[in-house]
Design a protein around this motif. Structure first.
Motif, PDB file in Angstrom:
ATOM      1  N   VAL A  25      83.191 120.445 -35.574  1.00  0.00           N
ATOM      2  CA  VAL A  25      83.588 119.958 -34.255  1.00  0.00           C
ATOM      3  C   VAL A  25      84.693 118.929 -34.430  1.00  0.00           C
ATOM      4  O   VAL A  25      84.575 118.005 -35.235  1.00  0.00           O
ATOM      5  N   LEU A  26      85.769 119.100 -33.675  1.00  0.00           N
ATOM      6  CA  LEU A  26      86.827 118.097 -33.623  1.00  0.00           C
ATOM      7  C   LEU A  26      87.126 117.807 -32.157  1.00  0.00           C
ATOM      8  O   LEU A  26      87.358 118.722 -31.367  1.00  0.00           O
ATOM      9  N   ALA A  27      87.107 116.519 -31.790  1.00  0.00           N
ATOM     10  CA  ALA A  27      87.374 116.117 -30.417  1.00  0.00           C
ATOM     11  C   ALA A  27      87.879 114.679 -30.421  1.00  0.00           C
ATOM     12  O   ALA A  27      88.015 114.053 -31.480  1.00  0.00           O
ATOM     13  N   ASN A  28      88.160 114.163 -29.245  1.00  0.00           N
ATOM     14  CA  ASN A  28      88.571 112.768 -29.108  1.00  0.00           C
ATOM     15  C   ASN A  28      87.344 111.865 -29.041  1.00  0.00           C
ATOM     16  O   ASN A  28      86.214 112.335 -28.926  1.00  0.00           O
ATOM     17  N   ARG A  29      87.612 110.547 -29.113  1.00  0.00           N
ATOM     18  CA  ARG A  29      86.542 109.562 -28.965  1.00  0.00           C
ATOM     19  C   ARG A  29      86.962 108.493 -27.966  1.00  0.00           C
ATOM     20  O   ARG A  29      88.108 108.050 -27.964  1.00  0.00           O
ATOM     21  N   PHE A  30      86.016 108.081 -27.144  1.00  0.00           N
ATOM     22  CA  PHE A  30      86.258 106.968 -26.225  1.00  0.00           C
ATOM     23  C   PHE A  30      86.264 105.645 -26.994  1.00  0.00           C
ATOM     24  O   PHE A  30      85.442 105.448 -27.892  1.00  0.00           O
ATOM     25  N   GLU A  31      87.177 104.756 -26.618  1.00  0.00           N
ATOM     26  CA  GLU A  31      87.100 103.397 -27.140  1.00  0.00           C
ATOM     27  C   GLU A  31      86.053 102.647 -26.327  1.00  0.00           C
ATOM     28  O   GLU A  31      86.062 102.700 -25.091  1.00  0.00           O
ATOM     29  N   VAL A  32      85.153 101.962 -27.017  1.00  0.00           N
ATOM     30  CA  VAL A  32      84.062 101.235 -26.367  1.00  0.00           C
ATOM     31  C   VAL A  32      84.085  99.783 -26.840  1.00  0.00           C
ATOM     32  O   VAL A  32      84.266  99.508 -28.027  1.00  0.00           O
ATOM     33  N   ARG A  33      83.915  98.869 -25.903  1.00  0.00           N
ATOM     34  CA  ARG A  33      83.828  97.450 -26.246  1.00  0.00           C
ATOM     35  C   ARG A  33      82.749  96.809 -25.364  1.00  0.00           C
ATOM     36  O   ARG A  33      82.753  96.995 -24.156  1.00  0.00           O
ATOM     37  N   ASP A  34      81.845  96.086 -26.016  1.00  0.00           N
ATOM     38  CA  ASP A  34      80.758  95.394 -25.301  1.00  0.00           C
ATOM     39  C   ASP A  34      79.975  96.352 -24.402  1.00  0.00           C
ATOM     40  O   ASP A  34      79.587  96.013 -23.278  1.00  0.00           O
ATOM     41  N   GLY A  35      79.759  97.569 -24.921  1.00  0.00           N
ATOM     42  CA  GLY A  35      78.925  98.524 -24.201  1.00  0.00           C
ATOM     43  C   GLY A  35      79.586  99.217 -23.027  1.00  0.00           C
ATOM     44  O   GLY A  35      78.919  99.902 -22.251  1.00  0.00           O
ATOM     45  N   ARG A  36      80.901  99.054 -22.908  1.00  0.00           N
ATOM     46  CA  ARG A  36      81.627  99.685 -21.794  1.00  0.00           C
ATOM     47  C   ARG A  36      82.869 100.409 -22.292  1.00  0.00           C
ATOM     48  O   ARG A  36      83.469 100.031 -23.296  1.00  0.00           O
ATOM     49  N   LEU A  37      83.256 101.461 -21.576  1.00  0.00           N
ATOM     50  CA  LEU A  37      84.492 102.167 -21.892  1.00  0.00           C
ATOM     51  C   LEU A  37      85.672 101.269 -21.547  1.00  0.00           C
ATOM     52  O   LEU A  37      85.689 100.617 -20.502  1.00  0.00           O
ATOM     53  N   THR A  38      86.656 101.238 -22.433  1.00  0.00           N
ATOM     54  CA  THR A  38      87.825 100.376 -22.197  1.00  0.00           C
ATOM     55  C   THR A  38      88.902 101.060 -21.372  1.00  0.00           C
ATOM     56  O   THR A  38      89.843 100.412 -20.921  1.00  0.00           O
ATOM     57  N   GLY A  39      88.783 102.380 -21.205  1.00  0.00           N
ATOM     58  CA  GLY A  39      89.849 103.123 -20.537  1.00  0.00           C
ATOM     59  C   GLY A  39      90.897 103.619 -21.503  1.00  0.00           C
ATOM     60  O   GLY A  39      91.958 104.093 -21.086  1.00  0.00           O
ATOM     61  N   ARG A  40      90.573 103.536 -22.805  1.00  0.00           N
ATOM     62  CA  ARG A  40      91.496 104.023 -23.831  1.00  0.00           C
ATOM     63  C   ARG A  40      90.782 104.988 -24.769  1.00  0.00           C
ATOM     64  O   ARG A  40      89.552 104.997 -24.846  1.00  0.00           O
ATOM     65  N   VAL A  41      91.580 105.773 -25.488  1.00  0.00           N
ATOM     66  CA  VAL A  41      91.060 106.705 -26.484  1.00  0.00           C
ATOM     67  C   VAL A  41      91.112 106.014 -27.842  1.00  0.00           C
ATOM     68  O   VAL A  41      92.085 105.328 -28.165  1.00  0.00           O
ATOM     69  N   SER A  42      90.067 106.195 -28.644  1.00  0.00           N
ATOM     70  CA  SER A  42      90.024 105.628 -29.984  1.00  0.00           C
ATOM     71  C   SER A  42      90.549 106.655 -30.986  1.00  0.00           C
ATOM     72  O   SER A  42      90.001 107.748 -31.107  1.00  0.00           O
ATOM     73  N   GLY A  43      91.629 106.293 -31.686  1.00  0.00           N
ATOM     74  CA  GLY A  43      92.173 107.187 -32.707  1.00  0.00           C
ATOM     75  C   GLY A  43      93.159 108.186 -32.156  1.00  0.00           C
ATOM     76  O   GLY A  43      93.490 108.181 -30.962  1.00  0.00           O
TER      77      GLY A  43
END
Length: 211
Positions: free
Chosen positions: A112-130
Motif C-alpha cells: 500500500v502506498l498513499a499520502n499521510r495527514f500531518e497531525v499536531r496535538d491530536g488534530r489535523l493541521t490541514g497539510r500533508v506529511s511527506g
C-alpha cells in the motif's frame, strides 16, 4: 501483478470527502476532486486545497471514516482470486494511509502506498506529511514493484478511474479504466463500465494463461 487505485476504484467513495464531511466542507472538496479527476486541475494543487479545509479536525474522526468505508462490489473477491493465483497485489492511492491501511491488511493486499495527514496535538493541521503520491509516483510504484517481484511489465495490470491514474495505466501491460473519466478512458487498453471490480479478473486470467 495487479495495481489498483483506491478512491472510486477499490472503494466506492472518495476518502477525503468523507473526512471533509466532518468539517462541513464536503461539497467544496467534492467539486475540487471532480475537477482533478477530469484532468482540469493539477492533482497536487487540488490535494493541498482539499486537505487545507480539514485543519483543526480531531484525528478521532478518521476512525469514523474507516468504519464508513465501502469496498467496491467485487473488490475483495478480486483480491482473494489474486492471492489464490499467486498474483502480487498493490493499492496505490492519492488518498490516505490512515483511512485505508486497516482495510488493505484485512483484505490481504501485499503493498500500500498513499499520502499521510500531518497531525499536531491530536488534530489535523490541514497539510500533508511527506511527498505527495501523484500520477508519476503511481507509475513509478508500478514499475518499482514489478522489478522488485521480478514481474515483467507486460504481466502487470493497473486499474483506476481518474486522470491521475493515466501514467500508471499507460505503463502497465494491461491498463484498465474502471468507470473512468474521459481523460483516463482515452489512454486505457480496457474500459469497464460495470458495477463490479471483479470484471478485472478475466484480464488477469489472460496474463496467467500465458504461463
Amino acid at each position: 501483478m495487479l495495481v489498483s487505485d483506491v478512491d472510486s476504484t477499490f472503494l466506492t467513495q472518495e476518502v477525503i470527502e468523507l473526512v471533509a464531511e466532518h468539517a462541513g466542507a464536503r461539497e467544496q472538496v467534492a467539486e475540487v476532486t471532480t475537477r482533478a479527476m477530469r484532468g482540469e486541475m493539477d492533482f497536487t494543487q487540488s490535494l493541498h486545497a482539499r486537505v487545507a479545509t480539514l485543519a483543526g479536525l480531531p484525528v478521532s474522526v478518521l476512525a469514523e471514516v474507516r468504519a464508513a468505508l465501502v469496498p467496491t462490489p467485487g473488490a475483495l473477491e478480486l483480491v482473494e482470486r489474486c492471492r489464490a493465483a499467486g498474483v502480487v497485489t498493490a493499492l496505490v492511492s492519492g488518498g490516505f494511509h490512515e483511512a485505508i491501511d486497516e482495510l488493505a491488511a484485512s483484505a490481504g493486499i501485499d503493498h500500500v502506498l498513499a499520502n499521510r495527514f500531518e497531525v499536531r496535538d491530536g488534530r489535523l493541521t490541514g497539510r500533508v506529511s511527506g511527498p505527495i503520491v501523484d500520477a508519476q509516483t503511481k507509475r513509478r510504484t508500478l514499475e518499482e514493484l514489478a522489478a522488485r517481484h521480478g514481474v515483467p511489465i507486460e504481466r502487470t495490470v493497473a486499474v483506476g478511474d481518474g486522470a491521475n491514474d493515466a501514467p500508471m495505466v499507460r505503463a502497465a501491460g494491461i491498463g484498465i479504466a474502471f468507470r473512468g473519466k474521459p481523460a483516463l478512458v482515452e489512454v486505457s487498453d480496457v474500459h469497464l463500465e460495470g458495477e463490479s471490480l471483479l470484471d478485472v479478473w478475466p484480464h488477469l486470467e489472460r496474463i496467467l494463461e500465458r504461463d
